[in-house]
Design an enzyme around this catalytic site. Structure first.
Site, short mmCIF file in Angstrom:
data_model
loop_
_atom_site.label_atom_id
_atom_site.label_comp_id
_atom_site.label_asym_id
_atom_site.label_seq_id
_atom_site.Cartn_x
_atom_site.Cartn_y
_atom_site.Cartn_z
N LYS A 68 0.84 -1.02 -0.06
CA LYS A 68 -0.21 -0.18 0.00
C LYS A 68 1.13 1.01 -0.57
O LYS A 68 0.47 1.77 -0.87
CB LYS A 68 -0.95 -0.22 1.11
CG LYS A 68 -2.22 -1.22 1.27
CD LYS A 68 -3.41 -1.00 2.17
CE LYS A 68 -3.69 -1.63 1.51
NZ LYS A 68 -5.50 -1.57 3.10
N ASP A 104 -9.80 2.24 2.24
CA ASP A 104 -10.45 1.84 3.85
C ASP A 104 -10.88 3.09 4.43
O ASP A 104 -11.49 2.52 5.45
CB ASP A 104 -8.95 2.08 3.81
CG ASP A 104 -8.04 0.44 3.53
OD1 ASP A 104 -8.88 0.12 2.97
OD2 ASP A 104 -6.53 0.50 3.20
P1 NAP Z 1 -0.27 -4.36 9.88
O1 NAP Z 1 0.23 -3.52 9.58
O2 NAP Z 1 0.65 -5.82 9.62
O3 NAP Z 1 -0.42 -4.99 11.64
C1 NAP Z 1 -0.36 -5.40 12.65
C2 NAP Z 1 -0.66 -4.74 13.97
O4 NAP Z 1 -1.44 -5.80 14.43
C3 NAP Z 1 0.21 -4.49 14.42
O5 NAP Z 1 -0.41 -3.26 14.99
C4 NAP Z 1 0.89 -5.18 15.75
O6 NAP Z 1 1.38 -4.64 17.12
C5 NAP Z 1 -0.16 -6.16 16.05
N1 NAP Z 1 -0.31 -7.41 16.20
C6 NAP Z 1 -0.39 -8.45 15.48
N2 NAP Z 1 -0.94 -9.69 16.65
C7 NAP Z 1 -0.23 -8.72 17.50
C8 NAP Z 1 -0.70 -9.83 18.60
N3 NAP Z 1 -0.88 -11.52 18.49
N4 NAP Z 1 -1.59 -9.10 20.17
C9 NAP Z 1 -1.13 -7.73 19.50
N5 NAP Z 1 -1.35 -7.12 18.76
C10 NAP Z 1 -0.52 -7.82 17.70
O7 NAP Z 1 -1.46 -5.60 9.26
P2 NAP Z 1 -2.65 -4.05 8.76
O8 NAP Z 1 -2.42 -4.36 7.05
O9 NAP Z 1 -2.56 -3.04 9.27
O10 NAP Z 1 -3.95 -5.28 9.44
C11 NAP Z 1 -4.42 -5.56 10.73
C12 NAP Z 1 -5.88 -7.09 10.14
O11 NAP Z 1 -6.81 -5.72 9.68
C13 NAP Z 1 -5.11 -7.81 9.30
O12 NAP Z 1 -5.46 -9.24 9.97
C14 NAP Z 1 -5.73 -7.67 8.87
O13 NAP Z 1 -6.21 -8.65 8.02
C15 NAP Z 1 -7.41 -6.83 9.10
N6 NAP Z 1 -7.23 -5.96 7.18
C16 NAP Z 1 -8.92 -6.68 7.32
C17 NAP Z 1 -9.36 -5.45 6.38
C18 NAP Z 1 -10.87 -5.70 6.51
O14 NAP Z 1 -11.15 -4.61 4.66
N7 NAP Z 1 -11.79 -6.23 6.56
C19 NAP Z 1 -8.75 -3.99 5.59
C20 NAP Z 1 -6.74 -3.74 6.09
C21 NAP Z 1 -6.61 -5.01 6.73
P3 NAP Z 1 2.81 -4.54 17.01
O15 NAP Z 1 2.70 -3.35 16.22
O16 NAP Z 1 2.59 -4.84 18.49
O17 NAP Z 1 3.29 -5.70 16.52
#
Ligand code: NAP
Length: 264
Positions: A68, A104
């Site tokens: 992205k 988003d």
């Molecule tokens: P990302 O940039 O990799 O960020 C991951 C986030 O999750 C970080 O804040 C990380 O914390 C936290 N995290 C991961 N494992 C964790 C755990 N075990 N305990 C606590 N915190 C944890 O990912 P992203 O792109 O932001 O996506 C986040 C989620 O949103 C994903 O599940 C994705 O599938 C979902 N999503 C859904 C949509 C939709 O259309 N529904 C769109 C976008 C994303 P740290 O900073 O401490 O590592």
């Protein structure tokens, strides 16, 4: 003339966007002229691929993890929203230019049962959280941000807005958005997030961006507490609907997209 669309990511095979968007194109009567596919692409060749897409008949693309930020960087023109968030999930190829947008943020707001009011708690500080915080701050909501790694929440708030809340009382928030990856791998939200069973209450809205299990354990807990819930598929549908409207100029058929995303 053929109009191709795609989602670009790595991995991308699991994406529900092709099923959702092809259902929408069929419902709009745009098939077979328009079609939507998934393209797995390495970071090293992302820019080269995107620069050649218009020539290969692509009208636009969605972009997902991990491209992205690169999508914003490769664009010739970017919306204020995409620039402020620092990421684009939608590219449009028109008049020889690459245009970047981030749907988003408006997708999250469109998925809510009512405009946010009062206090909103965002859990997470990754890419999804950046779009969520930017959208909510723009509505005037008072936004608190918690993240497992607190420094990332502080950096996000310094950049986009909201205030870090390292020890939140979720019940005191009117809206709670899980924008972290907790739940994706089956983690227990009560262990991995600053939540308790009594964090949820009537009058509160709880959003889980994670989709897969139907409903997720977080949304089950929220419903049990009497909160209204919004699932990750609805968020996916709303961001996809905004992208589709940009590319085709047609109103998105939401029910066909929901059915396509659910079955995809
Ligand atoms: P990302 O940039 O990799 O960020 C991951 C986030 O999750 C970080 O804040 C990380 O914390 C936290 N995290 C991961 N494992 C964790 C755990 N075990 N305990 C606590 N915190 C944890 O990912 P992203 O792109 O932001 O996506 C986040 C989620 O949103 C994903 O599940 C994705 O599938 C979902 N999503 C859904 C949509 C939709 O259309 N529904 C769109 C976008 C994303 P740290 O900073 O401490 O590592």
């Amino acid at each position: 003339m053929k109009h191709r669309l795609a989602v670009l990511g790595q991995p991308v095979a699991h994406s529900r966007s092709p099923a959702m968007q092809n259902a929408a194109l069929a419902e709009l009567g745009l098939v077979p002229g328009w079609s939507y596919e998934a393209i797995e692409v390495d970071a090293e060749v992302f820019e080269e691929l995107v620069r050649g897409m218009a020539e290969r008949g692509f009208a636009g693309a969605n972009v997902t993890v991990p491209h992205k930020a690169a999508a914003l960087a490769v664009s010739d023109e970017a919306s204020d929203t995409a620039r402020a968030i620092g990421a684009a999930n939608t590219l449009t190829f028109a008049d020889g230019a690459i245009q970047a947008e981030n749907t988003d943020a408006p997708g999250l707001l469109a998925a809510l049962p009512e405009p946010p009011r009062g206090r909103a708690l965002v859990l997470g500080a990754g890419g999804a959280a950046r779009a969520v915080v930017w959208a909510l701050v723009g509505t005037g909501a008072e936004v608190g941000v918690w993240n497992r790694t607190p420094e990332r929440a502080e950096a996000l708030c310094a950049d986009i807005g909201g205030a870090p809340d390292p020890d939140p009382d979720a019940a005191a928030y009117d809206l709670v958005v899980n924008a972290s990856a907790v739940g994706l791998g089956g983690e227990d939200p009560l262990e991995a997030l600053p939540l308790r069973e009594d964090s949820f209450r009537p009058g509160q809205v709880v959003v889980d961006m994670v989709y897969g299990a139907d409903p997720t354990s977080l949304l089950e807990l929220a419903s049990t507490g009497g909160a209204d819930t919004v699932d990750g598929l609805e968020i996916l549908v709303r961001q996809g609907a905004a992208s589709l409207e940009l590319w085709t100029g047609c109103d998105a058929p939401l029910d066909a997209m929901r059915a396509g995303a659910r079955d995809g």
